[in-house]
Design an enzyme around this catalytic site. Structure first.
Site, mmCIF file in Angstrom:
data_model
loop_
_atom_site.group_PDB
_atom_site.id
_atom_site.type_symbol
_atom_site.label_atom_id
_atom_site.label_comp_id
_atom_site.label_asym_id
_atom_site.label_seq_id
_atom_site.Cartn_x
_atom_site.Cartn_y
_atom_site.Cartn_z
ATOM 1 N N ASP A 188 -7.842 -50.475 -10.967
ATOM 2 C CA ASP A 188 -9.503 -50.661 -10.813
ATOM 3 C C ASP A 188 -9.776 -51.041 -12.291
ATOM 4 O OD1 ASP A 188 -9.436 -48.273 -11.853
ATOM 5 O OD2 ASP A 188 -10.158 -47.191 -10.252
ATOM 6 N N ARG A 204 -20.158 -43.109 -5.014
ATOM 7 C CA ARG A 204 -20.337 -43.369 -6.487
ATOM 8 C C ARG A 204 -20.885 -44.487 -6.731
ATOM 9 N NH1 ARG A 204 -15.326 -43.231 -10.811
ATOM 10 N NH2 ARG A 204 -14.425 -44.644 -9.592
#
Length: 530
Positions: free
Chosen positions: A448, A166
């Site tokens: 996150d 990603r």
């Protein structure tokens, strides 16, 4: 590369680090320069279009399925590309930053896929970015290992997860790499370096260069990625259609263009993923000025909320109708030392995954290796020996625009505990991020960038609508900042306090905390350590 024409003025603006020369070869930097030259201006235009769309929605324009693409949605004939090697069975996917320890543990976890995350789980220091590329290269070459300070060694097993990468989102720059006097789009750096070094190696190993694409807002941004893939394959002489990419549907506008996004990427598509925290974050950014979009504590907004159910049901139907995988959302629980707490966390994960498997998802995400068996057991129970359930087309699903926007059914004010939790989580995550850590366990959850974003924008939304008092938030901020400094003497308390005020308590909501914080705090700090 199939062309030898030079790219001018591609510069690395950071001091060299250990083994960085293996990644930042002249040919690799030149390759990234080709991508920046071809797509940099178009990316800037699309970012401006994001702002124009936000202004239209803020002024009252309705959000609906696009009329101009109705034929894409009604044409039942088209399908995405055939499933690529290593991606037929995706029942368990583990995500995490591409640091050395996580790379080994994730690949050995028993999950079918590891998403190496340069975006939400990585603090984009220069060392993190380049070391992450080195770790992926070493893993593909099977020369990676890891030893703890206590002497415990970790090495790759025989069976490892398929790697998907990603890259960072379109909104971010990489200021340590410059083309034609401007920072290179971070997405093109992360994609380009991995593709240049690892695409051919992955193909030779029987797989391919596979990606997750974050934070797309519309079909035009998907089309841009598709064109990036086409040029990258052409430049390196790789057959067209070798790349596969799964798009995260984690913005509210993208939820209205799922079919269009698959269509734009159809020769490179590997499906869609149901975003969770970023999806809520996007909802507040888009409609935070409206009282009917006032969300309660983030812990109360589960995937069973009607508007979240509409999102996931539509995603499964859309994917399976087009032959694409539908991947479920993150289980963020992190096991600890408390057996009772671990049992409760596993039970929550199991219920979440049971809902997804029964709804037709082909697999789902976990954040910790200990949760892989839980997720696998649930999907094993539904899939059996089948690799997926693409045959479940979910023709029973009929989702309307009103369904996707039915937030008022759970709308409500926060609790005092919810306010304090959001402040505390945001501050602690900021502390870790500024120190170079993009994924951190806080109170039993893996936090996150996405989870920190929803925490801080909820504070902004509650302040805007005056459901919480500014003086109260300021006092909580002082209390939690003080506690943070006492617990972590290394924390940059003044910078963290200022960052929170700028991003959660200002009159206008910053769209992301990361661009400003990156420029102020992570760029060219301590030479090669930045």
């Amino acid at each position: 590369m199939t062309t030898t024409a030079p790219i001018q003025d591609v510069r690395v603006l950071a001091a060299p680090g250990h083994r960085h020369n293996e990644i930042l070869t002249p040919a690799a930097v030149d390759f990234v320069g080709w991508l920046a030259a071809a797509f940099g201006k178009r990316r800037q235009w699309l970012l401006k279009e994001r702002r124009r769309q936000a202004l239209r929605l803020a002024s009252g324009s309705p959000l609906d399925f696009p009329l101009v693409t109705a034929t894409v949605r009604t044409d039942s004939a088209w399908r995405v590309a055939p499933i690529a090697p290593g991606l037929a069975d995706r029942r368990v996917e583990i995500t995490g930053p591409p640091d050395r320890r996580m790379t080994v543990n994730a690949l050995n976890s028993g999950a079918q896929v590891w998403m190496a995350d340069f975006e939400d789980a990585t603090s984009p220091t220069w060392n993190n970015v380049i070391d992450g590329q080195l770790n992926l290269l070493d893993a593909i070459e099977r020369r990676i290992d890891f030893a703890t300070p206590e002497g415990k060694e970790y090495r790759l097993g025989e069976q490892v997860a398929t790697i998907m990468v990603r890259p960072r989102g379109w909104h971010l720059d990489e200021e340590h790499l410059q083309y034609d006097g401007r920072p290179v789009p971070a997405a093109l750096v992360d994609f380009g370096l991995y593709f240049f070094h690892c695409a051919r190696r992955q193909i030779d190993a029987g797989y391919g260069p596979y990606f997750y694409l974050p934070k797309l807002e519309n079909r035009y941004e998907a089309r841009l990625w598709n064109d990036v893939f086409l040029l990258a394959q052409e430049l390196l002489g790789i057959p067209r259609g070798t790349v596969r990419a799964t798009v995260l549907i984690e913005t509210i506008t993208a939820a209205f263009e799922m079919e269009e996004i698959l269509y734009e990427l159809r020769e490179h598509s590997a499906g869609l993923n149901a975003g969770r925290w970023d999806y809520l974050f996007s909802l507040i950014k888009t409609f935070g000025h409206r009282t009917d979009f006032l969300l309660p504590d983030r812990a109360k907004v589960t995937m069973t909320a009607p508007f979240m159910r509409a999102h996931t049901e539509l995603l499964v139907r859309t994917c399976h109708r087009r032959g694409a995988h539908a991947i479920g959302g993150m289980a963020a629980q992190v096991p600890g030392k408390d057996a009772a707490a671990n049992e409760a966390a596993s039970a929550k994960v199991r219920l979440d995954k049971e809902r997804e498997a029964e709804d037709g998802f082909d697999g789902s995400w976990v954040a910790h290796p200990a949760l892989v068996p839980v997720c696998r057991e649930v999907f094993d129970g539904v899939l059996g020996d089948r690799p997926n359930q693409l045959d479940r087309t979910r023709d029973d699903v009929d989702v309307t625009p009103a369904d996707l926007l039915s937030v008022r059914q759970i709308s409500g004010p926060p609790t005092p505990e919810g306010v304090r939790t959001n402040v505390s989580v945001t501050l602690r995550y900021f502390a870790a991020w500024l120190r170079g850590q993009g994924a951190v366990a806080i109170d039993g959850l893996m936090e996150d960038t996405a989870t920190a974003e929803i925490a801080r924008v909820q504070i902004w939304q509650w302040l805007r609508h005056r459901v919480i008092d500014r003086d109260t938030v300021e006092q909580i901020l002082v209390d939690e900042t003080t506690a943070l400094g006492a617990e972590y003497p290394w924390a940059r308390v003044d910078e963290i306090h200022s960052l929170f005020e700028r991003t959660a308590m200002s009159g206008e909501l910053p769209l992301f905390f990361t661009p400003d914080a990156y420029t102020r705090h992570l760029v060219r700090q301590a030479g090669a350590g930045a």
